[in-house]
Structures are given as C-alpha cells and as structure tokens.
Design a protein around this motif. Sequence first.
Motif, mmCIF file in Angstrom:
data_model
loop_
_atom_site.group_PDB
_atom_site.id
_atom_site.type_symbol
_atom_site.label_atom_id
_atom_site.label_comp_id
_atom_site.label_asym_id
_atom_site.label_seq_id
_atom_site.Cartn_x
_atom_site.Cartn_y
_atom_site.Cartn_z
ATOM 1 N N ASP A 80 0.791 -1.044 0.085
ATOM 2 C CA ASP A 80 -0.083 0.103 -0.082
ATOM 3 C C ASP A 80 0.839 1.227 -0.211
ATOM 4 N N VAL A 81 1.010 2.203 -1.110
ATOM 5 C CA VAL A 81 1.747 3.168 -1.268
ATOM 6 C C VAL A 81 1.127 4.259 -1.206
ATOM 7 N N SER A 82 -0.275 4.425 -0.641
ATOM 8 C CA SER A 82 -1.269 5.432 -0.644
ATOM 9 C C SER A 82 -0.693 6.534 0.102
ATOM 10 N N HIS A 83 -0.243 6.114 1.070
ATOM 11 C CA HIS A 83 0.015 7.025 2.257
ATOM 12 C C HIS A 83 1.578 6.944 2.657
ATOM 13 N N MET A 84 2.357 6.623 1.861
ATOM 14 C CA MET A 84 3.709 6.546 2.155
ATOM 15 C C MET A 84 4.378 8.044 2.399
ATOM 16 N N SER A 85 5.640 8.243 2.822
ATOM 17 C CA SER A 85 6.362 9.487 3.282
ATOM 18 C C SER A 85 6.775 9.686 1.732
ATOM 19 N N ASP A 86 7.609 10.900 1.485
ATOM 20 C CA ASP A 86 8.473 11.070 0.506
ATOM 21 C C ASP A 86 9.561 10.404 0.442
ATOM 22 N N ASN A 87 10.196 9.978 1.242
ATOM 23 C CA ASN A 87 11.290 9.255 1.434
ATOM 24 C C ASN A 87 11.090 7.790 0.794
ATOM 25 N N GLU A 88 9.968 7.260 1.513
ATOM 26 C CA GLU A 88 9.283 5.929 1.129
ATOM 27 C C GLU A 88 9.086 5.628 -0.149
ATOM 28 N N LEU A 89 8.281 6.845 -0.833
ATOM 29 C CA LEU A 89 7.955 6.972 -2.065
ATOM 30 C C LEU A 89 9.276 7.020 -3.161
ATOM 31 N N SER A 90 10.151 7.712 -2.886
ATOM 32 C CA SER A 90 11.318 7.749 -3.538
ATOM 33 C C SER A 90 11.986 6.647 -3.507
ATOM 34 N N ASP A 91 11.970 5.574 -2.495
ATOM 35 C CA ASP A 91 12.614 4.381 -2.583
ATOM 36 C C ASP A 91 11.754 3.331 -3.394
ATOM 37 N N ARG A 93 9.896 4.322 -6.066
ATOM 38 C CA ARG A 93 10.351 4.822 -7.609
ATOM 39 C C ARG A 93 11.780 4.394 -7.925
ATOM 40 N N ASN A 94 12.399 4.469 -7.192
ATOM 41 C CA ASN A 94 14.035 3.850 -7.565
ATOM 42 C C ASN A 94 14.123 2.293 -7.832
ATOM 43 N N LYS A 95 13.123 1.614 -7.113
ATOM 44 C CA LYS A 95 13.180 0.066 -7.295
ATOM 45 C C LYS A 95 12.215 -0.405 -8.136
ATOM 46 N N GLU A 96 11.157 0.230 -8.353
ATOM 47 C CA GLU A 96 9.943 -0.303 -9.133
ATOM 48 C C GLU A 96 9.648 0.245 -10.392
ATOM 49 N N ILE A 97 10.245 1.443 -10.774
ATOM 50 C CA ILE A 97 9.502 2.277 -11.992
ATOM 51 C C ILE A 97 10.816 2.822 -12.800
ATOM 52 N N GLY A 98 10.910 2.616 -14.242
ATOM 53 C CA GLY A 98 11.735 3.346 -14.792
ATOM 54 C C GLY A 98 11.026 4.469 -15.746
ATOM 55 N N PHE A 99 11.302 5.659 -15.521
ATOM 56 C CA PHE A 99 10.317 6.678 -15.979
ATOM 57 C C PHE A 99 10.973 7.241 -17.501
ATOM 58 N N ILE A 100 10.026 7.479 -18.395
ATOM 59 C CA ILE A 100 10.517 8.093 -19.712
ATOM 60 C C ILE A 100 9.749 9.176 -19.836
ATOM 61 N N PHE A 101 10.388 10.498 -19.957
ATOM 62 C CA PHE A 101 9.497 11.883 -19.927
ATOM 63 C C PHE A 101 9.642 12.354 -21.434
ATOM 64 N N GLN A 102 8.526 13.203 -21.890
ATOM 65 C CA GLN A 102 8.538 13.845 -23.211
ATOM 66 C C GLN A 102 9.698 14.764 -23.429
ATOM 67 N N GLY A 103 10.151 15.108 -22.193
ATOM 68 C CA GLY A 103 11.236 16.362 -22.464
ATOM 69 C C GLY A 103 12.597 15.615 -22.156
ATOM 70 N N PHE A 104 12.886 14.329 -22.278
ATOM 71 C CA PHE A 104 14.058 13.572 -22.155
ATOM 72 C C PHE A 104 14.648 13.740 -20.640
ATOM 73 N N ALA A 171 16.590 -2.815 -14.851
ATOM 74 C CA ALA A 171 15.095 -3.919 -15.273
ATOM 75 C C ALA A 171 14.334 -3.568 -14.120
ATOM 76 N N PRO A 172 13.681 -2.313 -14.270
ATOM 77 C CA PRO A 172 12.564 -2.194 -13.221
ATOM 78 C C PRO A 172 11.227 -2.724 -13.677
ATOM 79 N N PRO A 173 10.314 -3.189 -12.749
ATOM 80 C CA PRO A 173 9.133 -4.112 -13.187
ATOM 81 C C PRO A 173 8.063 -3.199 -14.109
ATOM 82 N N ILE A 174 8.191 -1.910 -13.878
ATOM 83 C CA ILE A 174 7.334 -0.811 -14.595
ATOM 84 C C ILE A 174 8.061 -0.073 -15.674
#
Length: 261
Positions: A80-91, A93-104, A171-174
């Motif tokens: 449950d990531v709904s109410h995590m702290s900023d530090n927990e969310l950062s962790d 993001r680092n482990k689970e998600i690979g981001f690709i943005f429009q602006g590179f 190789a993040p899951p998402i």
Amino acid sequence: MERITGGGEMSALVEIRDICKVYNPGENEVRALDHVDLTIHEKEFVAIIGQSGSGKSTLMNMLGCLDVPTSGTYMLHDKDVSHMSDNELSDIRNKEIGFIFQGFNLIANLTALENVELPLIYRGVSRRERMRLSETALEKVGLAKRKTHRPSEMSGGQQQRVAIARAIAQAPPIILADEPTGNLDSGSTKEIMGILKGLHEEGRTVILITHDNEIAAQAKRVIKIMDGRIVHDSANDTEKKEKKEIEEIKESGARGEDINE
C-alpha cells in the motif's frame, strides 16, 4: 462501459481502488481524479489516453508514486503506497519504476553513458556493474556507438533513446512513459514505439500516457480518462482486425486463383 482487469493468469502489479485527488477542497475544489478504479497486471502494455485537463497527468503521478491520493488505495506489488512518506515513495520509484518523459530530462554536460549511469549511482550500484548495465542498455536501444556523445550532439530521437536506456538499465518491473513521442518527428516516433513494443515482448510492463489516438492504438490495452474518471477500458483489437483483413485478402486471392484455373 466495457472494462477489463488485465492479464489472465498474470498477477496484479497495480491495483487502484476508489482513488480521488482533490485540489482546493471546498467551494472551489477541483477533482482531478474522481473515484478511479484500475488494475494493471504484470507484462501488460497499456495506453492511458486523455486530453488536457482529463486527469491523465494526475493519474500518471499516482502510478509513478510522484504524488499521493486524497482518498482511496493504491497497491503496488502488494504494498500500500497510498500514504507513504516522500522518502518511502522515492525508494519505491528507484526500485519499481523506470520513467521516460517527453522532455528527455538528460543532463547537458554528461555523456549518454553518464546519463544512464546516474540513477544507478543513487541506487548504490558498484562502478563496474553500473558500466555493464549502462552499456547493455545503450546497446539495446541502438546507441552503443554514441555512448560518449552529449545531448547537444544527438538528435531528439537519440536523446529519447538515451532516456529509455536510463529507464531500463536496472530492469524495473514498470516502464512509465509520459508522452514519450510528443517532441519527436514521425521517423523517431516509429523508432521509440518499436523499442517500447520490444520491451513489452521481453516481458516488461509498459504504461504509456498519451493524448494521441494513433500512439494509443499501438498498445495492447487502451484506457480513456475524461473529467477525472475512466470512461473506457478495453483490450485493443486493432492487431486482430489487421490480421483478419490480411487473411481475408489471402483467401480472396486463393479463390480468385481457383476460378481462373
């Protein structure tokens, strides 16, 4: 509304239940997300489409753990990531998600290799392993020979390929791609979509945020959001239709040959 829940026997990766995001609560409140339910399974290729003001960017921020909901629940890999702290969310993001943005979002004074390496440094990956992962990722997107080039020495399409390499290096899951072709010409757009399709075929979960119907049509599942609500969610049968049309053309050709004989 037709709604699907994703990938058959594959386990749920993303489970959003009754999510709301409200800005300026009170008389002038804005409901960017209004009681949204969504499940995305492992190994899916999903496009979330909506126009400006539809809520798609807010939903992307939720999916990417860049923001938390006003109410509701977001389960990511059974956490449950709904109410995590900023530090927990950062962790997360680092482990689970690979981001690709429009602006590179590349750093101008770093080479392609150094840009890909940077997130791995934050994750505490050793120098030798960083080099190996970064070079492998650049090779995967066809930029092995450009690893010493800086962003100013590359085209827009090449810069976006560096951004993809950065996203997939560990190789993040998402893979979460926010308008990844928005700043690109048609040739580069085709290249980038080909890479995303290839990542999906390798077993990655790809979530694509776009306002472009043609881009969304290349995903396996299309979700449309409007006024903060999901109004359409279904498997994309474009490929099935194309295959059927090809088969019908072949059958027609075969019948024509029989008649001529």
